[in-house]
Write an enzyme that holds these catalytic residues in place. Structure first.
Site, mmCIF file in Angstrom:
data_model
loop_
_atom_site.group_PDB
_atom_site.id
_atom_site.type_symbol
_atom_site.label_atom_id
_atom_site.label_comp_id
_atom_site.label_asym_id
_atom_site.label_seq_id
_atom_site.Cartn_x
_atom_site.Cartn_y
_atom_site.Cartn_z
ATOM 1 C CB ALA A 321 45.245 32.484 39.043
ATOM 2 C CG HIS A 445 41.145 0.149 30.524
ATOM 3 N ND1 HIS A 445 41.698 0.127 31.787
ATOM 4 C CD2 HIS A 445 41.787 -0.805 29.796
ATOM 5 C CE1 HIS A 445 42.631 -0.810 31.834
ATOM 6 N NE2 HIS A 445 42.714 -1.401 30.642
HETATM 7 C C1 LIG Z 1 55.403 31.958 42.623
HETATM 8 C C2 LIG Z 1 53.901 31.960 42.566
HETATM 9 C C3 LIG Z 1 53.247 30.898 41.982
HETATM 10 C C4 LIG Z 1 51.856 30.877 41.916
HETATM 11 N N1 LIG Z 1 51.256 29.812 41.317
HETATM 12 C C5 LIG Z 1 49.904 29.782 41.242
HETATM 13 C C6 LIG Z 1 49.260 28.707 40.577
HETATM 14 O O1 LIG Z 1 49.901 27.799 40.050
HETATM 15 N N2 LIG Z 1 47.916 28.710 40.517
HETATM 16 C C7 LIG Z 1 47.151 29.707 41.087
HETATM 17 O O2 LIG Z 1 45.920 29.661 41.019
HETATM 18 N N3 LIG Z 1 47.749 30.741 41.720
HETATM 19 C C8 LIG Z 1 49.101 30.801 41.802
HETATM 20 N N4 LIG Z 1 49.696 31.862 42.413
HETATM 21 C C9 LIG Z 1 48.837 32.922 42.986
HETATM 22 C C10 LIG Z 1 48.315 33.857 41.905
HETATM 23 O O3 LIG Z 1 49.406 34.429 41.221
HETATM 24 C C11 LIG Z 1 47.441 34.937 42.518
HETATM 25 O O4 LIG Z 1 46.405 34.332 43.270
HETATM 26 C C12 LIG Z 1 46.807 35.807 41.436
HETATM 27 O O5 LIG Z 1 47.780 36.425 40.630
HETATM 28 C C13 LIG Z 1 45.918 36.894 42.066
HETATM 29 O O6 LIG Z 1 45.302 37.618 41.054
HETATM 30 P P1 LIG Z 1 44.804 39.102 41.279
HETATM 31 O O7 LIG Z 1 44.189 39.500 39.973
HETATM 32 O O8 LIG Z 1 43.986 39.188 42.495
HETATM 33 O O9 LIG Z 1 46.113 39.977 41.575
HETATM 34 P P2 LIG Z 1 47.551 40.073 40.914
HETATM 35 O O10 LIG Z 1 47.802 38.981 39.962
HETATM 36 O O11 LIG Z 1 48.497 40.249 42.036
HETATM 37 O O12 LIG Z 1 47.475 41.413 40.052
HETATM 38 C C14 LIG Z 1 47.337 42.656 40.633
HETATM 39 C C15 LIG Z 1 47.741 43.704 39.619
HETATM 40 O O13 LIG Z 1 47.380 44.987 40.120
HETATM 41 C C16 LIG Z 1 48.390 45.925 39.789
HETATM 42 N N5 LIG Z 1 48.263 47.043 40.709
HETATM 43 C C17 LIG Z 1 48.398 47.036 42.064
HETATM 44 N N6 LIG Z 1 48.152 48.265 42.564
HETATM 45 C C18 LIG Z 1 47.857 49.060 41.517
HETATM 46 C C19 LIG Z 1 47.506 50.418 41.391
HETATM 47 N N7 LIG Z 1 47.368 51.205 42.453
HETATM 48 N N8 LIG Z 1 47.277 50.889 40.165
HETATM 49 C C20 LIG Z 1 47.392 50.117 39.052
HETATM 50 N N9 LIG Z 1 47.718 48.818 39.117
HETATM 51 C C21 LIG Z 1 47.935 48.285 40.333
HETATM 52 C C22 LIG Z 1 49.667 45.117 39.937
HETATM 53 O O14 LIG Z 1 50.739 45.703 39.212
HETATM 54 C C23 LIG Z 1 49.229 43.758 39.349
HETATM 55 O O15 LIG Z 1 49.457 43.716 37.959
HETATM 56 C C24 LIG Z 1 51.098 31.936 42.475
HETATM 57 C C25 LIG Z 1 51.748 33.025 43.058
HETATM 58 C C26 LIG Z 1 53.131 33.041 43.103
HETATM 59 C C27 LIG Z 1 53.812 34.226 43.718
#
Ligand SMILES: Cc1cc2nc3c(=O)[nH]c(=O)nc-3n(C[C@H](O)[C@H](O)[C@H](O)COP(=O)(O)OP(=O)(O)OC[C@H]3O[C@@H](n4cnc5c(N)ncnc54)[C@H](O)[C@@H]3O)c2cc1C
Length: 466
Positions: A321, A445
Site C-alpha cells: 500500500a 531507555h
Molecule cells: C489480505 C491482504 C493483506 C494486505 N496487507 C497489507 C499490509 O499490511 N500492508 C501493505 O502495505 N499492503 C498490504 N496488502 C497489499 C495492499 O492491499 C495493496 O498493495 C494495495 O491495496 C494496492 O493499492 P492500489 O491502489 O495499487 O490498488 P487496490 O488497492 O487494489 O485498488 C484498486 C482499486 O481500483 C478499482 N478498479 C479496478 N478496475 C477499475 C475500473 N476499471 N474502473 C474503476 N475502478 C476500478 C478497484 O475496485 C479498487 O478499488 C494486503 C493485501 C491483502 C490482499
C-alpha cells in the site's frame, strides 16, 4: 468540463494520487467501480487483516502471558460474530474516511467501471448500466491487483477461499490448509491458529517468506512451528476434491514424485496477487504491458501512451500500500510539473505476525549477489530490558552496513513492535546514515528501539549490553 487528472481506482495508490493532485490545484476526478473507496487495502486487505491479527493476538495473550504477569482473567472466549463486527466497523470507518477526504479536497468521485476509450477520454459505466464519457488531460491507472489463482482449483470463497474469504470465515475451521507461505498466508494462518484451527501451510519453495533475509525467515519459521503451525515445504498443491464433506487436497513434491492426499475443512489459496486491468481498454489504446500483465511505465510513471500514467500494484515493484501511495504522490507532482520521485531502495516491508518482521533495504543474499562487501551488527531482544519486561524477548535486530563507508544498506528486525521501529531505519537510510550515526543517536531507555541502537553499535563490535 475537462479535468486535469482522472484517477481510475481509489486504493491507496489512487486516492492518495487524487488528493495530491487536488492539493496542487489540478481539477481532479476519481472513478471507482466498487461501492466503497479504498481498494483492496481498506476493504479486504491491510485494514481488515490487521483488525483480525490485533484481536486474535490479544486473545492469545489473555489466555497466555497475562497469567505470567499476575493478571487473572480466566479462560478467554472468542465471540466470532463480534470479532467480524469489529473488523467490519474498522473497514467502514476507513472507507468513509476516504470519502470524506475526497470531498474535502473537492475531488469529483464517479462511481462505475472506467474504460479508457482514447487518451483523454474515460468512459464510465455506472451501477445502473448507464455510461458517460469524461474528458481529461491526464489519466492515472490505479486499478491495483487481484488474487492469483491455481489452475483447476476454483475459489468459491466458502470452502476454497482467497484472502478475502479467509477474513470472513463464519466459524473457526478444525483444519485450515494454506497454499503459500508468503506474508498473507502467514498472517491469516496466524489469525486462525490463534482462534483454534489446526493450520498447515504448503509452500512450493524450500523456505518461507521469499524475499525476506534468510536468517530472519529461517528463525521465524522455527518460531511459527513452536506456535503450532505446520509446514510442508518444497511441495505443491495440484488438485482439490470438493465433492465430500471434507476437502481432499492433492499435494506433490515440487520436484515431482508421489502425491499424497491431505484432508482439510478449508483451503486458502495465498500464492500471490496479479495486476488487474480487466475491461480497462488498455489494448485498444495501445498501452504496453509486460509478460506478467503489469502496465509498463518509465521512471516518471508514464506509459508509452502520452497522457496515461500508472501507479501501485498494477505496475512493477512490491505490492504494498505505502509503495502505491508514494507513487501516487510522485505521479501527481510530475503531472503538475514538479519533480516527484520514489526512492525504491527505502520501501519498508512488514509481516504483522507475532513476533513481527520488518525490513528495509538490502538482504544479506542481495548484497552477496551484488558483490558488495558489508559488515553485520546484531542484537537480540533477549538482551533488551524493555523486551524482558514485556515478556517478548524473541528475535533480534540486524543491521547491514557498507564495509568501506559504514553507510546502512539494510535493516532487518524480527521481534516485538518491529513495525514501528523500522521507521527509524527508513529515515536513517533516506538520509544516507552510517551505522555510527544510529549508534551515536540517543535512544530513550527502556525502549525496544534501544535494540536498534545496540545492533548499530554491534556493527563496530562495541555493543554495550551484550
Ligand atoms: C489480505 C491482504 C493483506 C494486505 N496487507 C497489507 C499490509 O499490511 N500492508 C501493505 O502495505 N499492503 C498490504 N496488502 C497489499 C495492499 O492491499 C495493496 O498493495 C494495495 O491495496 C494496492 O493499492 P492500489 O491502489 O495499487 O490498488 P487496490 O488497492 O487494489 O485498488 C484498486 C482499486 O481500483 C478499482 N478498479 C479496478 N478496475 C477499475 C475500473 N476499471 N474502473 C474503476 N475502478 C476500478 C478497484 O475496485 C479498487 O478499488 C494486503 C493485501 C491483502 C490482499
Amino acid at each position: 468540463m475537462a479535468y486535469d487528472v482522472i484517477v481510475i481506482g481509489t486504493g491507496p495508490g489512487g486516492y492518495v494520487c487524487a488528493i495530491r493532485a487536488a492539493q496542487l490545484g489540478l481539477k481532479t476526478a476519481v472513478v471507482e467501480k466498487s461501492a466503497t473507496f479504498g481498494g483492496t487495502c481498506l476493504n479486504v486487505g491491510c485494514i481488515p487483516s490487521k483488525a483480525m491479527l490485533h484481536a486474535s493476538e490479544l486473545y492469545e495473550e489473555a489466555g497466555g502471558r497475562f497469567a505470567q504477569m499476575g493478571i487473572k482473567v480466566g479462560r478467554p472466549a472468542m465471540d466470532l460474530p463480534a470479532l467480524h463486527k469489529y473488523r467490519l466497523s474498522n473497514v467502514e470507518s476507513n472507507v468513509k474516511g476516504v470519502a470524506f477526504l475526497l470531498k474535502k479536497n473537492k475531488i469529483d468521485a464517479v462511481q462505475g467501471t472506467g474504460r479508457i476509450v482514447s487518451p483523454g477520454k474515460v468512459e464510465v459505466k455506472g451501477p445502473d448500466g448507464k455510461t458517460q464519457v469524461l474528458e481529461t488531460k491526464n489519466i492515472v491507472v490505479a486499478t491495483g491487483s487481484d488474487v492469483a489463482r491455481l489452475n483447476g482449483i476454483d475459489i468459491d470463497e466458502k470452502r476454497i477461499v482467497s484472502s478475502t474469504g479467509a477474513l470472513e470465515l463464519p466459524t473457526v475451521p478444525n483444519k485450515l490448509l494454506i497454499v503459500g507461505a508468503g506474508i498473507i498466508g502467514l498472517e491469516l494462518g496466524s489469525v486462525w491458529r490463534r482462534l483454534g484451527a489446526e493450520v498447515m501451510i504448503v509452500e512450493f519453495l524450500d523456505h518461507i517468506l521469499p524475499g525476506i533475509d534468510s536468517e530472519i525467515a529461517n528463525q521465524f519459521h522455527r518460531m511459527l512451528q513452536k506456535q503450532g503451525l505446520t509446514f510442508k515445504l518444497s511441495s505443491k498443491v495440484t488438485a482439490v476434491d470438493a465433492s465430500g464433506n471434507t476437502l481432499k487436497v492433492k499435494v506433490e513434491p515440487a520436484a515431482g514424485g508421489a502425491a499424497e492426499t491431505l484432508e482439510t475443512n478449508i483451503v486458502l489459496v495465498a500464492i500471490g496477487r496479479v495486476p488487474y486491468t480487466d475491461g480497462l481498454g488498455l489494448e485498444g489504446v495501445g498501452v504496453k504491458k509486460d509478460n506478467r500483465g503489469r502496465v509498463v511505465v518509465d521512471a516518471h510513471f508514464r506509459t508509452n501512451v502520452t497522457g496515461i500514467y500508472a501507479i501501485g500494484d498494477v505496475i512493477a515493484g512490491p505490492m504494498l500500500a505505502h509503495k502505491g501511495e508514494e507513487e501516487g504522490v510522485a505521479a501527481a507532482e510530475i503531472i503538475a510539473g514538479q519533480a516527484g520521485h520514489v526512492n525504491y531502495d527505502v520501501i519498508p516491508n512488514v509481516v504483522y505476525t507475532n513476533p513481527e518482521i520488518a525490513s528495509v533495504g538490502k538482504t544479506e543474499e542481495e548484497l552477496k549477489a551484488a558483490g558488495i562487501a558489508y559488515t553485520v551488527g546484531k542484537f537480540p531482544f533477549s538482551a533488551n530490558a524493555r523486551a524482558r519486561a514485556n515478556l517478548a524477548t524473541e528475535g533480534f535486530v540486524k543491521i547491514l552496513a557498507d564495509a568501506k563507508t559504514d553507510r546502512v544498506l539494510g535493516v532487518h528486525i524480527l521481534g516485538p513492535d518491529a513495525e514501528t521501529m523500522i521507521a527509524e531505519a527508513a529515515i536513517a537510510m533516506e538520509f544516507g546514515a552510517s551505522s555510527e550515526d544510529i549508534a551515536r543517536t540517543c535512544h530513550a531507555h527502556p525502549t525496544l528501539s534501544e535494540a536498534v541502537k545496540e545492533a548499530a553499535l554491534a556493527v563496530a563490535k562495541r555493543a554495550i549490553n551484550m
